[in-house]
Design a protein around this motif. Sequence first.
Motif, short mmCIF file in Angstrom:
data_model
loop_
_atom_site.label_atom_id
_atom_site.label_comp_id
_atom_site.label_asym_id
_atom_site.label_seq_id
_atom_site.Cartn_x
_atom_site.Cartn_y
_atom_site.Cartn_z
N GLY A 1 0.96 -1.25 0.10
CA GLY A 1 0.13 -0.06 -0.05
C GLY A 1 0.97 1.41 0.04
O GLY A 1 2.03 1.31 -0.26
N GLU A 2 0.05 2.37 0.21
CA GLU A 2 0.90 3.68 0.12
C GLU A 2 1.88 3.57 1.37
O GLU A 2 1.51 3.48 2.56
N PHE A 3 3.13 4.09 1.04
CA PHE A 3 4.16 3.41 1.96
C PHE A 3 5.18 4.88 2.36
O PHE A 3 5.41 5.41 1.11
N LYS A 4 5.26 5.34 3.54
CA LYS A 4 6.06 6.50 3.54
C LYS A 4 7.57 6.00 4.17
O LYS A 4 7.56 5.40 5.32
N TYR A 5 8.81 6.30 3.57
CA TYR A 5 10.01 5.84 3.86
C TYR A 5 10.37 6.65 4.76
O TYR A 5 10.07 7.84 5.06
N LYS A 6 11.41 6.26 5.36
CA LYS A 6 12.16 6.91 6.63
C LYS A 6 12.89 8.23 6.00
O LYS A 6 13.24 8.28 4.62
N LYS A 7 13.00 9.04 6.49
CA LYS A 7 13.45 10.35 6.03
C LYS A 7 14.90 10.29 5.58
O LYS A 7 15.67 9.73 6.27
N GLY A 8 15.35 10.84 4.41
CA GLY A 8 16.65 10.82 3.89
C GLY A 8 16.79 9.44 3.09
O GLY A 8 15.88 8.66 2.76
N GLY A 9 17.91 9.13 2.54
CA GLY A 9 18.24 7.94 1.84
C GLY A 9 18.03 8.29 0.56
O GLY A 9 17.90 9.37 0.13
N HIS A 10 17.80 6.99 -0.19
CA HIS A 10 17.48 7.10 -1.59
C HIS A 10 16.81 5.69 -2.01
O HIS A 10 16.78 4.65 -1.57
N ILE A 11 15.90 6.19 -3.00
CA ILE A 11 15.12 4.96 -3.56
C ILE A 11 15.68 4.45 -4.87
O ILE A 11 15.86 5.52 -5.71
#
Length: 400
Positions: free
Chosen positions: A167-177
């Motif tokens: 589902g709609e997912f919020k990644y941790k702040k920062g990093g890279h997809i």
Amino acid sequence: MTRKFTLLLLLKAVLFLSIATQAQEVFIKPASKLLTNFAFKQFSGGVILVTATVNDYPDSLNFIFDTGSGGISLDSTTCALLHIQTSPSDKTIRGIGGIRTVSFVNNARLHLPGLTVDSLDFHVNDYDILSGVYGVRIDGIIGYSFLSRYIVRLNYDSLTMQVFSPGEFKYKKGGHILRPLFTSLPIQHVKFKDDRDMTGRFYFDTGAGICFLLSQDYAEDSSVLAKKRKKPVVTQAEGLGGKMQMKLTTVKEVKLGPYKFKNVPTYVFDDEYNVTSYPYLGGLIGNDLLRRFNVTLNYPAREIHIIPNAHYNDLFDYAYTGLGIYYVEGKVVVEDVIPGSPAEEAGFEVGDIIFAINNVFNSTISNYKNQLQTVGEKMKIIVMRKGLPIVVWLKPHSIL
């Protein structure tokens, strides 16, 4: 204002309103929900071990968590010990060490802490070699059949795994997809360089306890290692089908997303069984590099999010001994001594049982392997040879 101009303005207004209304009618996926959160163990090289049960069997089983597996599997010895019924098939699986025809445990359930996954078809394979490498019985491997259903977050700082619904997912702040190609395995574009700058496709493989691996065909055809001043060393490695020899060297730089690593330990192997479908793939990125990030595996959205963690700046292991040790019937046994290696120079023999390293007695194979990673230190090793204790002095070399 003419009637024609008024109609034109009215038409534009209606058209704008229509577009604006359509833009507001966007379907939004239901929010992803946390399903479970549990601890995992970690072996040398970053390889992850999780415990679970299968069907109604009460025994707790050890599974390697592996993005390099295209399904989900059980060990053949485990199936025999638990009297788990298997069904023959004509399907084969292919790995670095060989090709095998496998049977199946069909329509089974996997019980993780806080989560049951049903309708799974486990293929059955022999994982005795993995049990010998890690010093605990490996009962199976969890791969694509599980990962394709969920979003999984791996936290290498706290050694915990979180499993979310798609589902709609919020990644941790920062990093890279990262946006790999997805077959049953994620395939990531990676930039790296040694004698020349290269870009290639590589498996994203949490089940491999190494940093970087190149197929020999890829390395030779690209000439990426052709001008190395220091000759690669021959070492022992393990894969599906058993042990095999590889060459061990370094590449000057590996870049994953925006993150760069210098002087990365790299294995070069003869891809006899065409695991990398050369020239389609160059090799794989292993978990000794990936463990330096906290990783979110979002197979349903075809994304992987990485964010540097506390291990990001950990030193790489450049030690070379030429010593192949395995856990066999409760003992750490020398099963391979590479000719011309520090282990052969020290006088190790196949069949030696390691009893102590630097006065640390009866430790685990993982601890012994970690001790053997100290370059330049002369180590006092007590081995049992034909029932008698013998002292061997070993000084690991550096591959740099």
